[in-house]
Design an enzyme around this catalytic site. Structure first.
Site, short mmCIF file in Angstrom:
data_model
loop_
_atom_site.label_atom_id
_atom_site.label_comp_id
_atom_site.label_asym_id
_atom_site.label_seq_id
_atom_site.Cartn_x
_atom_site.Cartn_y
_atom_site.Cartn_z
NE ARG A 56 5.32 22.81 27.32
CZ ARG A 56 5.82 23.44 26.25
NH1 ARG A 56 5.57 24.71 26.03
NH2 ARG A 56 6.55 22.79 25.36
CD GLN A 86 6.41 22.28 43.15
OE1 GLN A 86 6.97 23.35 43.02
NE2 GLN A 86 7.07 21.18 43.45
CG ASN A 87 4.33 18.01 37.99
OD1 ASN A 87 5.13 18.92 38.23
ND2 ASN A 87 4.65 16.74 38.08
CG HIS A 104 2.10 25.69 40.37
ND1 HIS A 104 3.42 25.34 40.34
CD2 HIS A 104 1.95 26.51 41.46
CE1 HIS A 104 4.06 25.91 41.36
NE2 HIS A 104 3.19 26.61 42.06
N GLY A 170 11.18 14.95 42.72
CA GLY A 170 11.42 15.63 41.44
C GLY A 170 11.09 17.10 41.43
CB THR A 171 10.12 19.67 43.29
OG1 THR A 171 10.06 21.09 43.36
CG2 THR A 171 10.12 19.09 44.69
CB SER A 172 14.58 22.75 41.60
OG SER A 172 13.58 23.72 41.32
P1 OAD Z 1 12.35 22.38 38.21
O1 OAD Z 1 12.69 22.34 36.76
O2 OAD Z 1 12.69 23.60 38.98
O3 OAD Z 1 13.04 21.15 38.94
C1 OAD Z 1 12.94 19.86 38.41
C2 OAD Z 1 13.60 18.90 39.35
O4 OAD Z 1 13.40 17.60 38.83
C3 OAD Z 1 15.12 19.10 39.51
O5 OAD Z 1 15.46 19.13 40.89
C4 OAD Z 1 15.70 17.89 38.80
O6 OAD Z 1 16.92 17.44 39.40
C5 OAD Z 1 14.59 16.87 39.00
N1 OAD Z 1 14.57 15.75 38.03
C6 OAD Z 1 14.98 15.72 36.73
N2 OAD Z 1 14.80 14.49 36.21
C7 OAD Z 1 14.24 13.73 37.19
C8 OAD Z 1 13.83 12.36 37.28
N3 OAD Z 1 13.93 11.51 36.23
N4 OAD Z 1 13.31 11.92 38.45
C9 OAD Z 1 13.19 12.75 39.52
N5 OAD Z 1 13.58 14.04 39.49
C10 OAD Z 1 14.11 14.53 38.35
O7 OAD Z 1 10.79 22.02 38.32
P2 OAD Z 1 9.79 22.17 39.55
O8 OAD Z 1 10.50 22.07 40.85
O9 OAD Z 1 8.65 21.27 39.28
O10 OAD Z 1 5.52 26.67 38.06
O11 OAD Z 1 9.32 23.67 39.33
C11 OAD Z 1 8.37 24.24 40.15
C12 OAD Z 1 7.55 25.21 39.36
O12 OAD Z 1 8.36 26.07 38.58
C13 OAD Z 1 6.63 24.59 38.34
O13 OAD Z 1 5.44 24.10 38.89
C14 OAD Z 1 6.37 25.72 37.40
C15 OAD Z 1 7.77 26.21 37.26
O14 OAD Z 1 7.96 27.50 36.84
C16 OAD Z 1 4.70 27.47 37.38
O15 OAD Z 1 4.62 27.43 36.17
C17 OAD Z 1 3.88 28.38 38.24
#
Ligand code: OAD
Length: 229
Positions: A56, A86-87, A104, A170-172
């Site tokens: 990573r 969260q990144n 995180h 950009g977060t789910s």
């Molecule tokens: P996710 O993979 O759960 O969600 C990513 C989000 O980004 C989704 O809603 C996509 O639709 C969106 N996405 C994709 N491409 C994009 C773009 N070009 N522009 C904007 N959005 C886009 O990732 P996170 O929500 O970040 O935690 O996940 C949260 C946490 O889960 C992370 O911090 C990590 C992970 O497990 C730990 O490792 C503790």
């Protein structure tokens, strides 16, 4: 200056070439989270965990901030901006944002396994077995694993509660406690949620959902906010 908080997830770094977690080509499709991102994994197979984060880190070093990171940094000329991310990458900092809180952890830092207050920058991309803190304990990546506390949560809640404008990018919103942060925003704060595949269950009130990629939508929104302010 009006206070603006941007709460970001892996989607903001997708256009910099870093994989998200839960999209169809995401990291958690490729790896089992329990093998690489839990305290149990660390006890079972330290080498595998270190190698996962080394990979990573190499990708982060080779990536650059994209238009969305850059636009958020530019906002600081007109707003009091705080980023809560969260990144674990450092692309917000490299784009020039000055106040970034990492919920995180940070991939470019290492933490002592026994003395958690001992945190060090990592030179280069590799953190391997045998790398020790000043008191002789093995170093681990300075990241929060599943099943661990999120120590920065309380501070993040205080910050978002002061915001007049909140951008969720950009977060789910699947991972707690981080996802619950948005509930601490003031009900009458103006909220924007930018994501090409937004969580349809989001119900925050006063929220404009922008179903688009961050690299396009964030600079457009930033432009509009700067003009209106
Ligand atoms: P996710 O993979 O759960 O969600 C990513 C989000 O980004 C989704 O809603 C996509 O639709 C969106 N996405 C994709 N491409 C994009 C773009 N070009 N522009 C904007 N959005 C886009 O990732 P996170 O929500 O970040 O935690 O996940 C949260 C946490 O889960 C992370 O911090 C990590 C992970 O497990 C730990 O490792 C503790």
């Amino acid at each position: 200056m009006r206070k603006l908080v941007a709460f970001t997830g892996s989607g903001i770094s997708a256009e910099s070439g870093l994989k998200t977690f839960r999209d169809s080509d995401g990291l958690w499709e490729q790896y089992n989270v329990y093998d690489v991102a839990t305290p149990e994994a660390w006890h079972r197979n330290r080498k595998m965990v270190l190698e996962f984060y080394n990979a990573r880190r190499r990708q982060v070093i080779n990536a650059s901030p994209n238009a969305a990171h850059v636009a958020l940094a530019k906002l600081e000329s007109k707003f009091d901006v705080e980023i809560i991310t969260q990144n674990i990458d450092d692309l917000h900092e490299r784009a020039g944002s000055s106040k970034v809180l990492h919920l995180h952890g940070e991939i470019m830092k290492a933490q002592s396994t026994l003395h958690q207050h001992l945190v060090y920058p990592i030179e280069g991309s590799e953190l391997n077995e045998g790398a020790l803190c000043e008191r002789g304990s093995q170093l681990r990546p300075f990241v929060v694993w599943f099943g661990e506390e999120v120590p920065m949560m309380r501070k993040a809640e205080e910050i978002i509660a002061q915001a007049e404008i909140v951008m969720i990018i950009g977060t789910s919103l699947q991972v707690y406690p981080a996802a619950g942060l948005v509930r601490y925003a003031m009900p009458d704060s103006k909220k924007y949620y930018i994501d090409p595949n937004p969580d349809s269950n989001i119900f925050l009130g006063n929220t404009e959902v922008i179903s688009a990629k961050a690299g396009i939508a964030v600079p457009e929104l930033v432009e509009k906010l700067m003009e209106d302010n």
